[in-house]
Design an enzyme around this catalytic site. Structure first.
Site, PDB file in Angstrom:
ATOM      1  N   ASN A  95      44.850  63.132  82.285  1.00 20.43           N
ATOM      2  CA  ASN A  95      45.311  63.490  80.944  1.00 20.43           C
ATOM      3  C   ASN A  95      45.134  65.001  80.770  1.00 20.43           C
ATOM      4  OD1 ASN A  95      45.790  63.842  78.245  1.00 20.43           O
ATOM      5  ND2 ASN A  95      44.031  62.630  77.527  1.00 20.43           N
ATOM      6  N   LYS A 111      45.959  66.787  78.338  1.00 23.17           N
ATOM      7  CA  LYS A 111      45.751  67.141  76.928  1.00 23.17           C
ATOM      8  C   LYS A 111      46.664  68.333  76.561  1.00 23.17           C
ATOM      9  CE  LYS A 111      41.249  65.006  77.073  1.00 23.17           C
ATOM     10  NZ  LYS A 111      39.904  64.909  76.528  1.00 23.17           N
ATOM     11  N   HIS A 119      44.373  57.526  72.106  1.00 21.97           N
ATOM     12  CA  HIS A 119      43.288  58.374  72.610  1.00 21.97           C
ATOM     13  C   HIS A 119      42.376  58.740  71.441  1.00 21.97           C
ATOM     14  CE1 HIS A 119      41.107  61.748  74.287  1.00 21.97           C
ATOM     15  NE2 HIS A 119      41.417  61.251  75.472  1.00 21.97           N
ATOM     16  N   GLU A 139      41.118  61.371  70.540  1.00 25.46           N
ATOM     17  CA  GLU A 139      41.498  62.599  69.826  1.00 25.46           C
ATOM     18  C   GLU A 139      42.644  62.325  68.852  1.00 25.46           C
ATOM     19  OE1 GLU A 139      41.887  64.873  73.434  1.00 25.46           O
ATOM     20  OE2 GLU A 139      39.722  64.664  73.688  1.00 25.46           O
ATOM     21  N   GLU A 164      36.954  54.719  76.914  1.00 22.26           N
ATOM     22  CA  GLU A 164      36.490  56.104  76.873  1.00 22.26           C
ATOM     23  C   GLU A 164      35.447  56.250  75.770  1.00 22.26           C
ATOM     24  OE1 GLU A 164      39.550  58.964  78.813  1.00 22.26           O
ATOM     25  OE2 GLU A 164      39.955  58.864  76.680  1.00 22.26           O
ATOM     26  N   GLY A 171      34.534  65.258  77.508  1.00 21.51           N
ATOM     27  CA  GLY A 171      34.480  66.714  77.485  1.00 21.51           C
ATOM     28  C   GLY A 171      33.085  67.265  77.243  1.00 21.51           C
ATOM     29  N   SER A 206      34.252  62.595  81.212  1.00 19.38           N
ATOM     30  CA  SER A 206      33.544  63.472  82.152  1.00 19.38           C
ATOM     31  C   SER A 206      33.574  62.965  83.593  1.00 19.38           C
ATOM     32  CB  SER A 206      32.100  63.699  81.689  1.00 19.38           C
ATOM     33  OG  SER A 206      32.076  64.350  80.431  1.00 19.38           O
TER      34      SER A 206
HETATM   35  P1  13P Z   1      37.076  64.638  80.136  1.00 14.15           P
HETATM   36  O1  13P Z   1      37.304  64.071  81.512  1.00 14.15           O
HETATM   37  O2  13P Z   1      37.390  66.089  80.027  1.00 14.15           O
HETATM   38  O3  13P Z   1      35.729  64.255  79.608  1.00 14.15           O
HETATM   39  O4  13P Z   1      38.167  63.913  79.168  1.00 14.15           O
HETATM   40  C1  13P Z   1      38.248  62.536  79.181  1.00 14.15           C
HETATM   41  C2  13P Z   1      39.466  62.127  78.432  1.00 14.15           C
HETATM   42  O5  13P Z   1      39.506  62.232  77.227  1.00 14.15           O
HETATM   43  C3  13P Z   1      40.612  61.643  79.199  1.00 14.15           C
HETATM   44  O6  13P Z   1      41.563  61.073  78.360  1.00 14.15           O
END
Ligand code: 13P
Length: 270
Positions: free
Chosen positions: A18, A20, A110, A112, A182, A188, A228
């Site tokens: 992803n 983002k 997601h 976010e 997740e 992150g 992560s």
């Molecule tokens: P990270 O791998 O940067 O923690 O992000 C995970 C994520 O949100 C994947 O959709």
């Protein structure tokens, strides 16, 4: 362990990146080329371990053109879609447009999107159905925040998100679905959930799907862990019985790192 070498599971592992809101179409094309080269050097077998990238909408066309023109084994997906197929929804992107570009997948829900854009389980249920209307495979994201994890109600919370989002799906749709667990506190942050945390939740999700759609459906649904993930911790996650793949954020922006995540079987074997 859920590799295709494991006779107890026919689920093809899915390594999903992803991106983002990173990688404009020029950067995205370059990242994809580097990734394809790294996978080719590693003699990656795409039939054995599927590799998908989720670029921003404006980079999707460039990425998809490269995949098609160069006959790459990778597949792509959108990071979101509208619950509607077309109409007066300024700023939204239809699943039909993603399908037309040749996308196979689309992320739905997601954390976010849930947090920043206030997407509810009802909206996400409509988005999952919109994806299926266009023959896209939804990658439904679920997971708890830190407060819920600390309260110890993470399993109930995550299963409630799941139930609401898959309401009304057919058994075929449920079997084809991808669910990504997740935990928000591990996204992150560098804070990675342990393999046993991933297994606890993925096992609970599979049991819930069995209750909702039947014992013959749940073993077909692919379940991913995200939060992560790096080349160093991916193999231990993927070693877990119910973890069929990983959804990778930050580490998917580094072609070599992401390619070595996709090569997790070598690390497990070695
Ligand atoms: P990270 O791998 O940067 O923690 O992000 C995970 C994520 O949100 C994947 O959709």
């Amino acid at each position: 362990m859920n590799t295709s070498a494991n006779s107890s599971s026919n689920r093809t592992p899915l390594i999903a990146g992803n991106w983002k809101m990173n990688m404009d179409h020029v950067q995205g094309s370059s990242l994809l080329q580097h990734l394809a080269e790294a996978l080719s050097e590693a003699k990656h077998d795409y039939d054995r371990v599927e590799v998908a990238v989720f670029p921003p909408f404006t980079s999707l066309s460039a990425v998809q053109t490269l995949i098609q023109d160069d006959g790459l084994g990778l597949v792509s997906g959108g990071q979101d879609l509208s619950p509607f197929d077309s109409g007066a929804y300024t700023g939204d992107v239809s699943g039909r447009f993603l399908a037309r570009l040749g996308c196979k997948y689309v992320l739905v829900g997601h954390s976010e999107r849930r947090t920043i854009h206030g997407e509810t389980d009802e909206i996400l249920n409509a988005k999952v159905k919109a994806a299926y209307r266009q023959a896209l495979t939804p990658v439904l994201c679920v997971g708890e925040g830190l407060d819920i994890r600390r309260a110890g109600t993470h399993v109930q919370h995550t299963l409630a998100q799941l139930r609401a989002s898959v309401d009304g799906l057919t058994t075929d749709q449920a079997a084809g679905l991808v669910v990504a667990y997740e935990p928000v506190w591990a996204i992150g942050t560098g804070e990675v959930a342990g393999p046993e945390d991933a297994q606890e939740m993925c096992g609970a999700i599979r049991a819930e799907l069995a209750g909702l759609f039947g014992q013959d459906v749940a073993p077909k649904t692919r379940l991913l862990y995200g939060g992560s993930v790096k080349a160093s911790n991916a193999p231990s996650m993927l070693h877990e019985t119910d973890v069929d793949g990983v959804l990778v954020g930050g580490a998917s922006l580094d072609a070599d790192e992401f390619a070595s995540i996709a090569g997790f079987e070598r690390q497990l074997a070695g």
